[in-house]
Design an enzyme around this catalytic site. Structure first.
Site, mmCIF file in Angstrom:
data_model
loop_
_atom_site.group_PDB
_atom_site.id
_atom_site.type_symbol
_atom_site.label_atom_id
_atom_site.label_comp_id
_atom_site.label_asym_id
_atom_site.label_seq_id
_atom_site.Cartn_x
_atom_site.Cartn_y
_atom_site.Cartn_z
ATOM 1 N N GLU A 1 48.940 -10.961 33.663
ATOM 2 C CA GLU A 1 48.892 -11.303 31.972
ATOM 3 C C GLU A 1 49.708 -10.426 31.409
ATOM 4 O O GLU A 1 50.229 -10.609 30.131
ATOM 5 C CB GLU A 1 47.400 -11.553 31.663
ATOM 6 N N HIS B 1 51.026 -2.660 36.292
ATOM 7 C CA HIS B 1 49.829 -1.704 36.234
ATOM 8 C C HIS B 1 48.733 -1.996 37.194
ATOM 9 O O HIS B 1 48.732 -3.050 37.857
ATOM 10 C CB HIS B 1 48.989 -1.886 34.845
HETATM 11 P P1 5GP Z 1 46.362 -8.407 34.458
HETATM 12 O O1 5GP Z 1 45.955 -9.634 34.560
HETATM 13 O O2 5GP Z 1 48.273 -8.590 33.914
HETATM 14 O O3 5GP Z 1 46.518 -7.773 35.782
HETATM 15 O O4 5GP Z 1 45.691 -7.352 33.747
HETATM 16 C C1 5GP Z 1 45.897 -7.072 32.575
HETATM 17 C C2 5GP Z 1 44.722 -6.327 32.058
HETATM 18 O O5 5GP Z 1 45.156 -5.662 30.712
HETATM 19 C C3 5GP Z 1 43.466 -7.225 31.786
HETATM 20 O O6 5GP Z 1 42.518 -6.757 32.715
HETATM 21 C C4 5GP Z 1 43.296 -6.864 30.385
HETATM 22 O O7 5GP Z 1 41.726 -6.828 29.910
HETATM 23 C C5 5GP Z 1 44.015 -5.459 30.189
HETATM 24 N N1 5GP Z 1 44.361 -5.360 28.593
HETATM 25 C C6 5GP Z 1 44.856 -6.274 27.941
HETATM 26 N N2 5GP Z 1 45.187 -6.032 26.780
HETATM 27 C C7 5GP Z 1 44.656 -4.488 26.565
HETATM 28 C C8 5GP Z 1 44.759 -3.706 25.594
HETATM 29 O O8 5GP Z 1 45.128 -3.990 24.379
HETATM 30 N N3 5GP Z 1 43.916 -2.432 25.873
HETATM 31 C C9 5GP Z 1 43.500 -2.104 27.194
HETATM 32 N N4 5GP Z 1 43.059 -1.067 27.165
HETATM 33 N N5 5GP Z 1 43.489 -3.400 28.117
HETATM 34 C C10 5GP Z 1 43.955 -4.416 27.692
#
Ligand code: 5GP
Length: 147
Positions: free
Chosen positions: A96, A101
C-alpha cells in the site's frame, strides 16, 4: 506513479513517528495500524518503490536491523514469544505504501495474525521445472547487471 509517500516525510522528520532505531541506511518505527502490539516497520532512507529498485546491500540491511529488532521485541515489554517478517512487493502482494519496508510483527498465542491461503502439493517434476526457470531468470538478470 507519484514518488511521494508518507515514509519520506517520516524519514525527513516532517511527519511524526514513534521511532525505535535509525542509522545512515534505515529507519525503524511503530506501524500506525499495528497487526499486533509492537508491530514495527524497517524502512530504507533511499526512496525505492519496490525491491527491484532497492540496492541489495540496503535490502540486506533491512533484514539485519529486523533481526536485531526481533530480539529487542522479545526482550521488551511487548513480551512476544514469536516474530514474523513480512514484505509486500507490489499491489498484488498487498503493498500500500510504495517505499519498500519490512514489517516486523511480534506474535503471541491466539493473536489472530496469520497468512491466508492453503499449501498445495505439486509433483517434484513441477517443482523442478519452475526451479529451472527461476535459475535461468536469476542467471540472466545477474549477467545483465554484471554480477
Ligand atoms: P504495506 O501494505 O504497504 O506493506 O504496509 C504499509 C504499512 O504502513 C501499513 O501497515 C500501515 O499501517 C503503515 N502506515 C501507513 N501510513 C503510515 C503512517 O503515516 N505512519 C506509520 N507509522 N505507519 C503507516
Amino acid at each position: 506513479m507519484d514518488p511521494y509517500t508518507i515514509f519520506a516525510d517520516i524519514i525527513a522528520g516532517r511527519a511524526p513517528a514513534s521511532k525505535v532505531y535509525e542509522d545512515d541506511d534505515v529507519v525503524a518505527f511503530m506501524d500506525i495500524r499495528p497487526m499486533t502490539p509492537g508491530h514495527l516497520l524497517v524502512v530504507p532512507r533511499v526512496a525505492a518503490k519496490c525491491l527491484a529498485e532497492l540496492d541489495p546491500v540496503v535490502g540486506g540491511k533491512l533484514f539485519q536491523v529486523g533481526q536485531r529488532l526481533a530480539g529487542a521485541l522479545r526482550e521488551s515489554e511487548v513480551g512476544c514469544d514469536g516474530v514474523n517478517f513480512f514484505l509486500a512487493d507490489g499491489v498484488t502482494a498487498g503493498q500500500e505504501v510504495f517505499h519498500v519496508h519490512l514489517h516486523v510483527i511480534p506474535r503471541t498465542p491466539g493473536d489472530g495474525f496469520g497468512l491466508r491461503g492453503r499449501p498445495t502439493s505439486p509433483h517434484r517434476a513441477d517443482l523442478d521445472y519452475l526451479a529451472g526457470s527461476i535459475r535461468g531468470a536469476l542467471a540472466r538478470t545477474e549477467a545483465a547487471e554484471g554480477r
